[in-house]
Design a protein around this motif. Structure first.
Motif, PDB file in Angstrom:
ATOM      1  N   PRO A 262      29.466  21.833 -16.991  1.00  0.00           N
ATOM      2  CA  PRO A 262      28.703  21.300 -15.849  1.00  0.00           C
ATOM      3  C   PRO A 262      29.226  19.933 -15.418  1.00  0.00           C
ATOM      4  O   PRO A 262      29.485  19.069 -16.250  1.00  0.00           O
ATOM      5  CB  PRO A 262      27.277  21.187 -16.403  1.00  0.00           C
ATOM      6  N   ALA A 263      29.405  19.783 -14.095  1.00  0.00           N
ATOM      7  CA  ALA A 263      29.842  18.482 -13.575  1.00  0.00           C
ATOM      8  C   ALA A 263      28.637  17.628 -13.241  1.00  0.00           C
ATOM      9  O   ALA A 263      28.715  16.404 -13.189  1.00  0.00           O
ATOM     10  CB  ALA A 263      30.685  18.687 -12.320  1.00  0.00           C
ATOM     11  N   LYS A 264      27.502  18.294 -13.003  1.00  0.00           N
ATOM     12  CA  LYS A 264      26.283  17.537 -12.691  1.00  0.00           C
ATOM     13  C   LYS A 264      25.078  18.316 -13.189  1.00  0.00           C
ATOM     14  O   LYS A 264      24.972  19.532 -12.938  1.00  0.00           O
ATOM     15  CB  LYS A 264      26.199  17.317 -11.183  1.00  0.00           C
ATOM     16  N   ILE A 265      24.184  17.621 -13.895  1.00  0.00           N
ATOM     17  CA  ILE A 265      22.934  18.218 -14.380  1.00  0.00           C
ATOM     18  C   ILE A 265      21.815  17.373 -13.779  1.00  0.00           C
ATOM     19  O   ILE A 265      21.817  16.146 -13.925  1.00  0.00           O
ATOM     20  CB  ILE A 265      22.837  18.132 -15.919  1.00  0.00           C
ATOM     21  N   ILE A 266      20.871  18.034 -13.109  1.00  0.00           N
ATOM     22  CA  ILE A 266      19.761  17.274 -12.503  1.00  0.00           C
ATOM     23  C   ILE A 266      18.446  17.883 -12.944  1.00  0.00           C
ATOM     24  O   ILE A 266      18.238  19.095 -12.848  1.00  0.00           O
ATOM     25  CB  ILE A 266      19.831  17.295 -10.952  1.00  0.00           C
ATOM     26  N   MET A 267      17.562  17.033 -13.442  1.00  0.00           N
ATOM     27  CA  MET A 267      16.201  17.482 -13.738  1.00  0.00           C
ATOM     28  C   MET A 267      15.363  17.214 -12.498  1.00  0.00           C
ATOM     29  O   MET A 267      15.258  16.076 -12.049  1.00  0.00           O
ATOM     30  CB  MET A 267      15.639  16.735 -14.950  1.00  0.00           C
TER      31      MET A 267
ATOM     32  N   GLY B  24      12.228  21.527 -12.170  1.00  0.00           N
ATOM     33  CA  GLY B  24      13.427  22.333 -12.081  1.00  0.00           C
ATOM     34  C   GLY B  24      14.558  21.731 -12.885  1.00  0.00           C
ATOM     35  O   GLY B  24      14.483  20.585 -13.353  1.00  0.00           O
ATOM     36  N   LEU B  25      15.588  22.543 -13.055  1.00  0.00           N
ATOM     37  CA  LEU B  25      16.818  22.088 -13.702  1.00  0.00           C
ATOM     38  C   LEU B  25      17.961  22.665 -12.882  1.00  0.00           C
ATOM     39  O   LEU B  25      18.058  23.879 -12.696  1.00  0.00           O
ATOM     40  CB  LEU B  25      16.863  22.608 -15.147  1.00  0.00           C
ATOM     41  N   LEU B  26      18.816  21.786 -12.338  1.00  0.00           N
ATOM     42  CA  LEU B  26      19.918  22.219 -11.477  1.00  0.00           C
ATOM     43  C   LEU B  26      21.249  21.966 -12.168  1.00  0.00           C
ATOM     44  O   LEU B  26      21.452  20.898 -12.759  1.00  0.00           O
ATOM     45  CB  LEU B  26      19.913  21.439 -10.155  1.00  0.00           C
TER      46      LEU B  26
END
Ligand code: SF4
Ligand code: SF4
Length: 443
Positions: free
Chosen positions: A326-331, A353-355
């Motif tokens: 993953p290059a980006k993890i967003i909660m 959410g988790l993106l």
């Protein structure tokens, strides 16, 4: 039913980012299996963190108190399953540092604490209802995590006449609230009835963006005999931000530095409503929530019912894993969510959410000088001057940033998103807000 966009209510400013909800909008909510370990942070809400009231080695039941609230603006924390407390210690937290947590090894029985009892809201007073909400640890489930009982305790000089239920879910990708409106409308209506009784409001509205016509149709039918209006809203980000939602539905403008209660309004998220219904009618503390696990980096996007304290890695594993590094993890959502350095942190009560994004989906835009194009100003829903405030923030001119209403920034990210020069405007303004608050605290 189709909902025509024309003439729908909205607010000035804002953006139309691609909503990318198609990957999970039609996926019914699934129960997330039990992980091997639950890491339950004591800080999961705005306000004072809870204080642990259990020790390593204790056996606990699901719903048992493991952290007591420390003050009025705080909430208690409960065990998300039955098992053994194996540690009470700092663990990695989504806020980016190690914070105190209660670690539970599940016993596999998932047994509720005996004696948890629901009640008939009709036989409980408004104060008793509010106390149940407080004791169940209910917070704003849209991601804000503000303790619900505090919002439901307006001072006497701030009469509330309007309750707005926030079913907007304007953040791209997220579909948890949409699924909840389709799958648990009765719990939403149950929560609304409790909120109406506590607040004694004259008007109740459910605001829903027009990109969820099935939810609009279902709730319109379900409320046809009730004193509740379903209000379809234009699809525009950040339609679900409190001040923008209030303006769109009531025409009332929350004053600079003010709160919704200053204009007689309380806003609660639809997920908060279901949690309130569960707390009052079923006696259940807030130990689980619905979250959307999605994005181009995950194999099979899903809407999951998750236990608070489940690791993000475990949630990804339930969705078929990652498509690559993953290059980006967003909660949370892509606009207002929190970037994460690792999947080794727990989901909390605020995890909507988790993106997950791979490097192909995260374009790198080089930062350039301001072009004075004004796009950030046109997009700003708070009607402030992002470019000017950010410039002052970069020069550490805190007083000037404050004079230009930096504190009215709702950190929606519209300015940064719309800036062709890729300037990190919201980050700079957030820094200015921190400096202003620090200055105010010093007096
Ligand atoms: S200045 Fe704040 S409120 Fe305005 S667009 Fe930027 S982040 Fe949003
Ligand atoms: S959008 Fe960016 S380039 Fe345009 S005025 Fe605002 S800061 Fe400058």
């Amino acid at each position: 039913m189709s909902v025509a966009m024309k003439n729908l209510k909205t607010f000035p400013g804002g953006l139309h980012p691609p909503d990318n909800k198609q990957w999970s909008a039609d996926k019914p909510i699934e129960d997330c299996p039990m992980p091997d370990e639950l890491v339950i942070p004591l800080a999961q809400h705005i306000g004072a963190p809870a204080e642990a009231c259990v020790e390593a080695g204790e056996l606990v039941k699901k719903g048992q108190l493991v952290g007591t609230a420390k003050g009025f603006v705080s909430v208690p924390i409960h065990a998300s399953t039955s098992g053994e407390v194996v540690a009470v210690e700092p663990r990695p937290h989504p806020m980016g540092k190690a914070l105190p947590a209660v670690v539970i090894k599940p016993d596999g029985e998932d047994a509720w604490l005996p004696g948890l009892q629901g009640g008939d809201p009709a036989s409980l007073s408004p104060v008793e209802l509010r106390d149940r909400i407080r004791d169940a640890g209910i917070v704003g489930m849209g991601g804000a995590t503000f303790p619900a009982h505090v919002k439901l305790s307006p001072p006497e000089d701030k009469p509330i006449d309007t309750l707005i239920l926030n079913g907007v879910e304007c953040e791209p990708y997220l579909t948890a609230d949409h699924r909840l409106m389709l799958e648990r409308p009765e719990a939403i209506l149950g929560g609304i009835a409790i909120l109406q009784k506590i607040l004694g409001v004259k008007r109740t509205c459910i605001g829903i963006e027009a990109n969820k016509p099935d939810a609009i149709e279902q709730l319109t039918a379900a409320t046809s005999d009730l004193p509740i209006e379903v209000v379809p809203l234009q699809v525009k980000y950040p339609q679900g931000a409190e001040k923008q939602l209030i303006l769109a539905i009531t025409g009332r403008e929350v004053p600079s530095g003010g709160l919704p209660m200053d204009v007689g309004v309380v806003v609660q998220n639809v997920g908060t409503c279901t949690a309130i219904d569960d707390a009052v009618r079923r006696g259940l503390p807030l130990v689980e929530r619905i979250a959307t696990i999605t994005g181009p980096g995950v194999v099979e996007p899903k809407n999951l019912r998750i236990r608070v304290g489940t690791s993000l890695q475990y949630l990804v594993d339930q969705c078929g894993g990652l498509k690559g590094e993953p290059a980006k993890i967003i909660m949370g959502g892509p606009m207002m969510g929190m970037a994460q350095l690792s999947l080794d942190v727990p989901a909390t009560r605020g995890t909507s959410g988790l993106l997950l994004f791979t490097s192909e989906n995260v374009p790198v835009r080089p930062e350039g000088p301001c072009l004075r194009c004004g796009r950030c100003v046109r997009a700003c829903p708070a009607r402030i001057l992002p470019t000017t405030i950010a410039a002052y923030a970069r020069l550490d001119l805190t007083d000037e940033a404050e004079a230009y209403h930096a504190m009215d920034c709702i950190e929606c990210g519209c300015c940064t998103y719309s800036c062709p020069a890729a300037l990190p405007l919201v980050q700079a303004i957030r820094g200015a807000k921190g400096a202003i608050l620090a200055k105010r605290r010093k007096g």
